[in-house]
Design a protein around this motif. Sequence first.
Motif, PDB file in Angstrom:
ATOM      1  N   ILE A   1      -1.476   3.290  12.766  1.00 42.33           N
ATOM      2  CA  ILE A   1      -1.064   3.180  11.372  1.00 42.33           C
ATOM      3  C   ILE A   1      -1.655   3.979  10.524  1.00 42.33           C
ATOM      4  O   ILE A   1      -3.118   4.087  10.725  1.00 42.33           O
ATOM      5  CB  ILE A   1      -1.555   1.445  11.117  1.00 42.33           C
ATOM      6  CG1 ILE A   1      -0.878   0.560  12.086  1.00 42.33           C
ATOM      7  CG2 ILE A   1      -1.405   1.185   9.738  1.00 42.33           C
ATOM      8  CD1 ILE A   1      -1.382  -0.943  12.003  1.00 42.33           C
ATOM      9  N   LYS A   2      -0.904   4.384   9.588  1.00 41.98           N
ATOM     10  CA  LYS A   2      -1.193   5.084   8.410  1.00 41.98           C
ATOM     11  C   LYS A   2      -1.615   4.290   7.282  1.00 41.98           C
ATOM     12  O   LYS A   2      -1.407   3.225   6.929  1.00 41.98           O
ATOM     13  CB  LYS A   2      -0.215   6.163   8.092  1.00 41.98           C
ATOM     14  CG  LYS A   2       0.314   6.981   8.969  1.00 41.98           C
ATOM     15  CD  LYS A   2      -0.789   8.120   9.381  1.00 41.98           C
ATOM     16  CE  LYS A   2      -0.087   9.060  10.390  1.00 41.98           C
ATOM     17  NZ  LYS A   2      -0.999   9.625  11.125  1.00 41.98           N
ATOM     18  N   HIS A   3      -2.995   4.549   6.506  1.00 41.29           N
ATOM     19  CA  HIS A   3      -3.612   3.624   5.745  1.00 41.29           C
ATOM     20  C   HIS A   3      -3.516   4.411   4.414  1.00 41.29           C
ATOM     21  O   HIS A   3      -3.982   5.621   4.266  1.00 41.29           O
ATOM     22  CB  HIS A   3      -4.816   3.235   6.251  1.00 41.29           C
ATOM     23  CG  HIS A   3      -5.795   2.368   4.988  1.00 41.29           C
ATOM     24  ND1 HIS A   3      -5.238   1.207   4.618  1.00 41.29           N
ATOM     25  CD2 HIS A   3      -6.647   2.581   4.347  1.00 41.29           C
ATOM     26  CE1 HIS A   3      -5.818   0.748   3.644  1.00 41.29           C
ATOM     27  NE2 HIS A   3      -6.872   1.668   3.503  1.00 41.29           N
ATOM     28  N   GLU A   4      -3.127   3.750   3.372  1.00 38.47           N
ATOM     29  CA  GLU A   4      -3.087   4.371   2.069  1.00 38.47           C
ATOM     30  C   GLU A   4      -2.344   5.739   2.147  1.00 38.47           C
ATOM     31  O   GLU A   4      -2.672   6.735   1.170  1.00 38.47           O
ATOM     32  CB  GLU A   4      -4.480   4.433   1.548  1.00 38.47           C
ATOM     33  CG  GLU A   4      -5.389   3.310   1.214  1.00 38.47           C
ATOM     34  CD  GLU A   4      -4.603   2.636  -0.096  1.00 38.47           C
ATOM     35  OE1 GLU A   4      -3.871   3.115  -0.900  1.00 38.47           O
ATOM     36  OE2 GLU A   4      -4.884   1.412  -0.204  1.00 38.47           O
ATOM     37  N   GLU A   5      -1.250   5.998   2.469  1.00 33.74           N
ATOM     38  CA  GLU A   5      -0.308   7.069   2.479  1.00 33.74           C
ATOM     39  C   GLU A   5       0.669   6.773   1.606  1.00 33.74           C
ATOM     40  O   GLU A   5       1.385   5.826   1.679  1.00 33.74           O
ATOM     41  CB  GLU A   5       0.293   7.396   3.797  1.00 33.74           C
ATOM     42  CG  GLU A   5       0.655   8.755   4.237  1.00 33.74           C
ATOM     43  CD  GLU A   5       1.021   9.314   5.449  1.00 33.74           C
ATOM     44  OE1 GLU A   5       1.923   9.868   5.697  1.00 33.74           O
ATOM     45  OE2 GLU A   5       0.072   9.278   6.229  1.00 33.74           O
ATOM     46  N   GLU A   6       0.821   7.829   0.883  1.00 37.24           N
ATOM     47  CA  GLU A   6       1.920   7.400  -0.481  1.00 37.24           C
ATOM     48  C   GLU A   6       1.786   6.106  -1.004  1.00 37.24           C
ATOM     49  O   GLU A   6       2.538   5.686  -1.516  1.00 37.24           O
ATOM     50  CB  GLU A   6       3.391   7.457   0.177  1.00 37.24           C
ATOM     51  CG  GLU A   6       3.824   8.857   1.131  1.00 37.24           C
ATOM     52  CD  GLU A   6       3.778   9.974   0.006  1.00 37.24           C
ATOM     53  OE1 GLU A   6       4.396   9.924  -1.123  1.00 37.24           O
ATOM     54  OE2 GLU A   6       3.496  11.307   0.275  1.00 37.24           O
ATOM     55  N   ASN A   7       0.453   5.826  -1.430  1.00 35.11           N
ATOM     56  CA  ASN A   7       0.161   4.685  -1.979  1.00 35.11           C
ATOM     57  C   ASN A   7       0.340   3.323  -1.345  1.00 35.11           C
ATOM     58  O   ASN A   7       0.057   2.381  -1.977  1.00 35.11           O
ATOM     59  CB  ASN A   7       0.687   4.475  -3.432  1.00 35.11           C
ATOM     60  CG  ASN A   7       0.408   5.808  -4.272  1.00 35.11           C
ATOM     61  OD1 ASN A   7      -0.745   6.033  -4.555  1.00 35.11           O
ATOM     62  ND2 ASN A   7       1.268   6.207  -4.961  1.00 35.11           N
ATOM     63  N   LEU A   8       0.991   3.158  -0.122  1.00 30.77           N
ATOM     64  CA  LEU A   8       1.024   2.084   0.783  1.00 30.77           C
ATOM     65  C   LEU A   8      -0.038   1.804   1.576  1.00 30.77           C
ATOM     66  O   LEU A   8      -0.538   2.719   2.120  1.00 30.77           O
ATOM     67  CB  LEU A   8       2.499   2.378   1.332  1.00 30.77           C
ATOM     68  CG  LEU A   8       2.885   1.085   2.051  1.00 30.77           C
ATOM     69  CD1 LEU A   8       3.395   0.239   0.909  1.00 30.77           C
ATOM     70  CD2 LEU A   8       4.526   1.431   2.581  1.00 30.77           C
ATOM     71  N   GLU A   9      -0.529   0.424   1.548  1.00 26.54           N
ATOM     72  CA  GLU A   9      -1.684  -0.013   2.363  1.00 26.54           C
ATOM     73  C   GLU A   9      -1.349   0.413   3.654  1.00 26.54           C
ATOM     74  O   GLU A   9      -2.482   1.120   4.422  1.00 26.54           O
ATOM     75  CB  GLU A   9      -2.004  -1.536   2.217  1.00 26.54           C
ATOM     76  CG  GLU A   9      -2.927  -1.905   0.998  1.00 26.54           C
ATOM     77  CD  GLU A   9      -2.055  -1.759  -0.111  1.00 26.54           C
ATOM     78  OE1 GLU A   9      -2.305  -1.202  -1.123  1.00 26.54           O
ATOM     79  OE2 GLU A   9      -1.004  -2.469  -0.133  1.00 26.54           O
ATOM     80  N   PHE A  10      -0.256   0.146   4.348  1.00 27.73           N
ATOM     81  CA  PHE A  10      -0.271   0.248   6.001  1.00 27.73           C
ATOM     82  C   PHE A  10       1.381   0.907   6.080  1.00 27.73           C
ATOM     83  O   PHE A  10       2.106   0.050   5.878  1.00 27.73           O
ATOM     84  CB  PHE A  10      -0.540  -0.938   6.717  1.00 27.73           C
ATOM     85  CG  PHE A  10      -2.009  -1.395   6.487  1.00 27.73           C
ATOM     86  CD1 PHE A  10      -3.010  -0.950   6.943  1.00 27.73           C
ATOM     87  CD2 PHE A  10      -2.250  -2.254   5.540  1.00 27.73           C
ATOM     88  CE1 PHE A  10      -4.425  -1.317   6.481  1.00 27.73           C
ATOM     89  CE2 PHE A  10      -3.517  -2.846   5.159  1.00 27.73           C
ATOM     90  CZ  PHE A  10      -4.481  -2.464   5.869  1.00 27.73           C
ATOM     91  N   ILE A  11       1.416   2.000   6.853  1.00 31.18           N
ATOM     92  CA  ILE A  11       2.722   2.390   7.335  1.00 31.18           C
ATOM     93  C   ILE A  11       2.969   2.632   8.927  1.00 31.18           C
ATOM     94  O   ILE A  11       1.785   3.069   9.397  1.00 31.18           O
ATOM     95  CB  ILE A  11       3.011   3.524   6.649  1.00 31.18           C
ATOM     96  CG1 ILE A  11       2.661   3.784   5.000  1.00 31.18           C
ATOM     97  CG2 ILE A  11       4.793   3.991   6.740  1.00 31.18           C
ATOM     98  CD1 ILE A  11       2.832   4.952   4.323  1.00 31.18           C
ATOM     99  N   TYR A  12       3.889   2.243   9.344  1.00 32.14           N
ATOM    100  CA  TYR A  12       3.927   2.483  10.911  1.00 32.14           C
ATOM    101  C   TYR A  12       5.311   3.389  11.160  1.00 32.14           C
ATOM    102  O   TYR A  12       6.189   3.268  10.872  1.00 32.14           O
ATOM    103  CB  TYR A  12       3.983   1.077  11.586  1.00 32.14           C
ATOM    104  CG  TYR A  12       3.923   1.350  13.060  1.00 32.14           C
ATOM    105  CD1 TYR A  12       2.472   1.178  13.809  1.00 32.14           C
ATOM    106  CD2 TYR A  12       4.833   1.685  13.772  1.00 32.14           C
ATOM    107  CE1 TYR A  12       2.317   1.423  15.199  1.00 32.14           C
ATOM    108  CE2 TYR A  12       4.753   1.539  15.411  1.00 32.14           C
ATOM    109  CZ  TYR A  12       3.404   1.515  15.841  1.00 32.14           C
ATOM    110  OH  TYR A  12       3.416   1.827  17.162  1.00 32.14           O
ATOM    111  N   LYS A  13       4.904   4.592  12.118  1.00 35.91           N
ATOM    112  CA  LYS A  13       5.975   5.293  12.365  1.00 35.91           C
ATOM    113  C   LYS A  13       6.185   5.008  13.838  1.00 35.91           C
ATOM    114  O   LYS A  13       5.497   4.441  14.730  1.00 35.91           O
ATOM    115  CB  LYS A  13       5.466   6.836  12.558  1.00 35.91           C
ATOM    116  CG  LYS A  13       5.107   7.259  11.356  1.00 35.91           C
ATOM    117  CD  LYS A  13       4.662   8.916  11.685  1.00 35.91           C
ATOM    118  CE  LYS A  13       4.352   9.581  10.300  1.00 35.91           C
ATOM    119  NZ  LYS A  13       3.725  11.017  10.703  1.00 35.91           N
ATOM    120  N   ASN A  14       7.598   5.186  14.226  1.00 36.97           N
ATOM    121  CA  ASN A  14       7.908   5.047  15.562  1.00 36.97           C
ATOM    122  C   ASN A  14       7.798   6.320  16.523  1.00 36.97           C
ATOM    123  O   ASN A  14       7.112   6.885  15.970  1.00 36.97           O
ATOM    124  CB  ASN A  14       9.638   4.692  15.618  1.00 36.97           C
ATOM    125  CG  ASN A  14      10.441   5.990  15.260  1.00 36.97           C
ATOM    126  OD1 ASN A  14       9.798   7.082  15.196  1.00 36.97           O
ATOM    127  ND2 ASN A  14      11.730   5.670  14.890  1.00 36.97           N
TER     128      ASN A  14
END
Length: 191
Positions: A66-79
């Motif tokens: 999980i990416k945290h605080e990337e592009e101002n978003l708290e949590f982002i998930y890549k496939n």
Amino acid sequence: MASELFNQKTIERLSSDVEISSKQKKASKEWLNLLETDSLEDEKKNYFKFAKIILDDILGYDIKKIKHEEENLEFIYKNDKGKFVVGFEAKGTSTKDLTAIQHGRKKEHETPIKQIWNYMGGKLNLDYGVVTNYRDFILLDRQQGYSKYHLFNFEDICKDSNKLKEFVAIFSRKRVVEDNFLETLSKASII
């Protein structure tokens, strides 16, 4: 005026096969206790709890991926192909209404729903966005716009154990990222 993203009867039918592990049950009870004791009012102080209990223990998103605080978003998930698929914008329980105006914000972030919608576009190009105040979870599908969404209140799990199956079916890594369940659910829902 917002409308439902999915048909509730279709959700119930298609999520009935979800198997809930003891880890998921235990984590859901822990989260319900945090809600009951008003321990989740502060957004940022509860990021770690949210990531561990909700994203990892219940929904199966590997914290290491999980990416945290990337592009101002708290949590982002890549496939596995490296494409960002789903992002989570968190607010504390002190934010009672995720559709209400947030004063002092720029126009495209005037409500939490518009905020996640704005983050879904641009560089991230997310298929799905979730905004939560740790109690309510709102799912947006980029193909449907932000006026159609699915709202899930986590406390509904107390009244109906099948609601945990619904939560896992609609928000989990396996169903969202691997199984394309949301596309199946959307096609099966006639609203």
